[in-house]
Design a protein around this motif. Structure first.
Motif, PDB file in Angstrom:
ATOM      1  N   ALA A  26       0.836  -1.203   0.000  1.00 30.86           N
ATOM      2  CA  ALA A  26       0.000   0.000   0.000  1.00 30.86           C
ATOM      3  C   ALA A  26       0.870   1.253   0.000  1.00 30.86           C
ATOM      4  O   ALA A  26       0.606   2.209  -0.730  1.00 30.86           O
ATOM      5  CB  ALA A  26      -0.942  -0.016   1.207  1.00 30.86           C
ATOM      6  N   GLU A  27       1.918   1.233   0.795  1.00 30.36           N
ATOM      7  CA  GLU A  27       2.831   2.374   0.865  1.00 30.36           C
ATOM      8  C   GLU A  27       3.585   2.538  -0.461  1.00 30.36           C
ATOM      9  O   GLU A  27       3.866   3.660  -0.885  1.00 30.36           O
ATOM     10  CB  GLU A  27       3.799   2.191   2.028  1.00 30.36           C
ATOM     11  N   ALA A  28       3.903   1.440  -1.136  1.00 31.66           N
ATOM     12  CA  ALA A  28       4.544   1.511  -2.453  1.00 31.66           C
ATOM     13  C   ALA A  28       3.624   2.204  -3.454  1.00 31.66           C
ATOM     14  O   ALA A  28       4.082   3.000  -4.280  1.00 31.66           O
ATOM     15  CB  ALA A  28       4.923   0.114  -2.941  1.00 31.66           C
ATOM     16  N   ALA A  29       2.325   1.939  -3.365  1.00 29.33           N
ATOM     17  CA  ALA A  29       1.363   2.607  -4.244  1.00 29.33           C
ATOM     18  C   ALA A  29       1.316   4.103  -3.953  1.00 29.33           C
ATOM     19  O   ALA A  29       1.265   4.927  -4.874  1.00 29.33           O
ATOM     20  CB  ALA A  29      -0.027   1.989  -4.080  1.00 29.33           C
ATOM     21  N   ALA A  30       1.355   4.471  -2.670  1.00 32.38           N
ATOM     22  CA  ALA A  30       1.369   5.888  -2.299  1.00 32.38           C
ATOM     23  C   ALA A  30       2.627   6.567  -2.835  1.00 32.38           C
ATOM     24  O   ALA A  30       2.562   7.676  -3.387  1.00 32.38           O
ATOM     25  CB  ALA A  30       1.287   6.025  -0.781  1.00 32.38           C
ATOM     26  N   ALA A  31       3.759   5.912  -2.685  1.00 28.60           N
ATOM     27  CA  ALA A  31       5.023   6.468  -3.173  1.00 28.60           C
ATOM     28  C   ALA A  31       5.014   6.588  -4.698  1.00 28.60           C
ATOM     29  O   ALA A  31       5.536   7.562  -5.256  1.00 28.60           O
ATOM     30  CB  ALA A  31       6.195   5.601  -2.713  1.00 28.60           C
ATOM     31  N   PHE A  32       4.415   5.607  -5.366  1.00 34.01           N
ATOM     32  CA  PHE A  32       4.293   5.649  -6.826  1.00 34.01           C
ATOM     33  C   PHE A  32       3.542   6.914  -7.249  1.00 34.01           C
ATOM     34  O   PHE A  32       3.996   7.672  -8.109  1.00 34.01           O
ATOM     35  CB  PHE A  32       3.571   4.393  -7.325  1.00 34.01           C
ATOM     36  N   THR A  33       2.384   7.168  -6.620  1.00 33.64           N
ATOM     37  CA  THR A  33       1.593   8.348  -6.959  1.00 33.64           C
ATOM     38  C   THR A  33       2.361   9.621  -6.637  1.00 33.64           C
ATOM     39  O   THR A  33       2.350  10.576  -7.411  1.00 33.64           O
ATOM     40  CB  THR A  33       0.246   8.330  -6.219  1.00 33.64           C
ATOM     41  N   ASP A  34       3.043   9.619  -5.497  1.00 36.27           N
ATOM     42  CA  ASP A  34       3.812  10.797  -5.089  1.00 36.27           C
ATOM     43  C   ASP A  34       4.986  11.060  -6.032  1.00 36.27           C
ATOM     44  O   ASP A  34       5.449  12.189  -6.140  1.00 36.27           O
ATOM     45  CB  ASP A  34       4.300  10.618  -3.652  1.00 36.27           C
ATOM     46  N   LEU A  36       4.690  10.631  -9.307  1.00 29.91           N
ATOM     47  CA  LEU A  36       4.066  11.213 -10.492  1.00 29.91           C
ATOM     48  C   LEU A  36       3.547  12.633 -10.280  1.00 29.91           C
ATOM     49  O   LEU A  36       3.679  13.485 -11.150  1.00 29.91           O
ATOM     50  CB  LEU A  36       2.886  10.343 -10.945  1.00 29.91           C
ATOM     51  N   THR A  37       2.904  12.850  -9.120  1.00 28.25           N
ATOM     52  CA  THR A  37       2.204  14.115  -8.897  1.00 28.25           C
ATOM     53  C   THR A  37       2.084  14.384  -7.401  1.00 28.25           C
ATOM     54  O   THR A  37       2.613  13.629  -6.586  1.00 28.25           O
ATOM     55  CB  THR A  37       0.810  14.081  -9.569  1.00 28.25           C
ATOM     56  N   VAL A  38       1.336  15.411  -7.050  1.00 32.37           N
ATOM     57  CA  VAL A  38       1.084  15.733  -5.648  1.00 32.37           C
ATOM     58  C   VAL A  38      -0.028  14.800  -5.161  1.00 32.37           C
ATOM     59  O   VAL A  38      -1.197  14.984  -5.502  1.00 32.37           O
ATOM     60  CB  VAL A  38       0.674  17.211  -5.482  1.00 32.37           C
ATOM     61  N   ARG A  39       0.349  13.805  -4.389  1.00 32.79           N
ATOM     62  CA  ARG A  39      -0.584  12.747  -3.975  1.00 32.79           C
ATOM     63  C   ARG A  39      -1.783  13.291  -3.212  1.00 32.79           C
ATOM     64  O   ARG A  39      -2.902  12.785  -3.357  1.00 32.79           O
ATOM     65  CB  ARG A  39       0.160  11.710  -3.136  1.00 32.79           C
ATOM     66  N   GLU A  40      -1.592  14.317  -2.415  1.00 33.92           N
ATOM     67  CA  GLU A  40      -2.685  14.864  -1.599  1.00 33.92           C
ATOM     68  C   GLU A  40      -3.809  15.467  -2.446  1.00 33.92           C
ATOM     69  O   GLU A  40      -4.924  15.646  -1.955  1.00 33.92           O
ATOM     70  CB  GLU A  40      -2.141  15.926  -0.622  1.00 33.92           C
ATOM     71  N   ALA A  80      -5.266   7.192  -5.086  1.00 38.52           N
ATOM     72  CA  ALA A  80      -5.440   7.956  -3.848  1.00 38.52           C
ATOM     73  C   ALA A  80      -5.255   7.054  -2.637  1.00 38.52           C
ATOM     74  O   ALA A  80      -4.636   7.434  -1.652  1.00 38.52           O
ATOM     75  CB  ALA A  80      -6.818   8.601  -3.805  1.00 38.52           C
ATOM     76  N   GLU A  81      -5.820   5.846  -2.705  1.00 34.75           N
ATOM     77  CA  GLU A  81      -5.729   4.904  -1.589  1.00 34.75           C
ATOM     78  C   GLU A  81      -5.919   3.491  -2.100  1.00 34.75           C
ATOM     79  O   GLU A  81      -6.508   3.279  -3.160  1.00 34.75           O
ATOM     80  CB  GLU A  81      -6.766   5.227  -0.508  1.00 34.75           C
ATOM     81  N   VAL A  82      -5.407   2.534  -1.345  1.00 36.82           N
ATOM     82  CA  VAL A  82      -5.557   1.127  -1.717  1.00 36.82           C
ATOM     83  C   VAL A  82      -5.821   0.295  -0.472  1.00 36.82           C
ATOM     84  O   VAL A  82      -5.405   0.651   0.631  1.00 36.82           O
ATOM     85  CB  VAL A  82      -4.309   0.562  -2.442  1.00 36.82           C
ATOM     86  N   ALA A  83      -6.530  -0.788  -0.684  1.00 34.14           N
ATOM     87  CA  ALA A  83      -6.681  -1.826   0.333  1.00 34.14           C
ATOM     88  C   ALA A  83      -6.051  -3.071  -0.278  1.00 34.14           C
ATOM     89  O   ALA A  83      -6.485  -3.530  -1.336  1.00 34.14           O
ATOM     90  CB  ALA A  83      -8.148  -2.059   0.666  1.00 34.14           C
ATOM     91  N   VAL A  84      -5.016  -3.596   0.354  1.00 28.15           N
ATOM     92  CA  VAL A  84      -4.234  -4.695  -0.215  1.00 28.15           C
ATOM     93  C   VAL A  84      -4.286  -5.914   0.698  1.00 28.15           C
ATOM     94  O   VAL A  84      -4.192  -5.784   1.920  1.00 28.15           O
ATOM     95  CB  VAL A  84      -2.751  -4.273  -0.390  1.00 28.15           C
ATOM     96  N   GLU A  85      -4.423  -7.072   0.087  1.00 25.19           N
ATOM     97  CA  GLU A  85      -4.255  -8.350   0.790  1.00 25.19           C
ATOM     98  C   GLU A  85      -3.220  -9.155   0.021  1.00 25.19           C
ATOM     99  O   GLU A  85      -3.275  -9.215  -1.205  1.00 25.19           O
ATOM    100  CB  GLU A  85      -5.561  -9.134   0.844  1.00 25.19           C
ATOM    101  N   ILE A  86      -2.292  -9.765   0.750  1.00 25.55           N
ATOM    102  CA  ILE A  86      -1.261 -10.585   0.122  1.00 25.55           C
ATOM    103  C   ILE A  86      -1.214 -11.921   0.836  1.00 25.55           C
ATOM    104  O   ILE A  86      -1.215 -11.974   2.067  1.00 25.55           O
ATOM    105  CB  ILE A  86       0.120  -9.898   0.174  1.00 25.55           C
ATOM    106  N   GLU A  87      -1.176 -12.966   0.043  1.00 26.48           N
ATOM    107  CA  GLU A  87      -1.098 -14.318   0.599  1.00 26.48           C
ATOM    108  C   GLU A  87      -0.048 -15.113  -0.151  1.00 26.48           C
ATOM    109  O   GLU A  87       0.100 -14.962  -1.362  1.00 26.48           O
ATOM    110  CB  GLU A  87      -2.438 -15.039   0.452  1.00 26.48           C
ATOM    111  N   SER A  88       0.632 -15.975   0.572  1.00 22.55           N
ATOM    112  CA  SER A  88       1.516 -16.927  -0.096  1.00 22.55           C
ATOM    113  C   SER A  88       0.648 -18.044  -0.642  1.00 22.55           C
ATOM    114  O   SER A  88      -0.442 -18.304  -0.138  1.00 22.55           O
ATOM    115  CB  SER A  88       2.565 -17.482   0.866  1.00 22.55           C
TER     116      SER A  88
END
Length: 160
Positions: A26-34, A36-40, A80-88
């Motif tokens: 989720a934080e990687a997605a936020a950093a990705f947007t940031d 590219l542009t002003v995430r806020e 803007a925001e993500v909800a992520v689930e990760i499973e092995s």
């Protein structure tokens, strides 16, 4: 959860820390947007679902960020925001999920699955000033690992 940009010649590097694996993505997605542009300035008005699989966590991170970049390039989607689930794959088998083994799978429990709900909006030049455009997510210096304290760390380099 934190991320910081790294100095890297002709590219943008990120180091990301989070308390859980899902939070790391989720934080990687936020950093990705940031990057590219002003995430806020990005609002959560549209929603898309993303399902990805990869053999290793670092490959899953590449797939995830590549997917976000693809959606930005083809649909103009800013996150803007993500909800992520990760499973092995192993935990999915243990929880009753039944997956076909990929060709070449010798029965190893490796492999990862990401499910995400991505909320954002379409790029609007007057509201979303472009900082840089990302050509690709690279394998250069790529790292995804659990830290000694039980949190998670990732390093990713974007080719500009």
């Amino acid at each position: 959860m934190t991320y910081r940009f790294l100095d890297h010649t002709a590219d943008v590097g990120l180091e990301i820390e989070a308390p859980s694996l899902a939070a790391l993505f989720a934080e990687a997605a936020a950093a990705f947007t940031d990057t590219l542009t002003v995430r806020e300035e990005v609002r959560a008005v549209d929603e898309v679902r993303v399902e990805l699989t990869a053999d290793a966590l670092d490959e899953l991170m590449i797939e995830w960020l590549d997917e976000l970049n693809f959606r930005f390039e083809t649909e103009g989607l800013l996150v803007a925001e993500v909800a992520v689930e990760i499973e092995s794959r192993e935990s999915r088998r243990e929880s009753g999920w039944h997956l076909e083994k990929p060709s070449g799978d010798k029965g190893s429990p490796g492999g990862w699955h990401l499910s995400a709900v991505v909320r954002g909006e379409a790029y609007e030049p007057e509201r979303h000033p472009v900082k840089v455009l990302i050509k690709a997510v690279t394998y250069h210096r790529l790292e995804v690992r659990e830290t000694v304290g039980g949190g998670w760390f990732a390093r990713v380099i974007f080719d500009l």
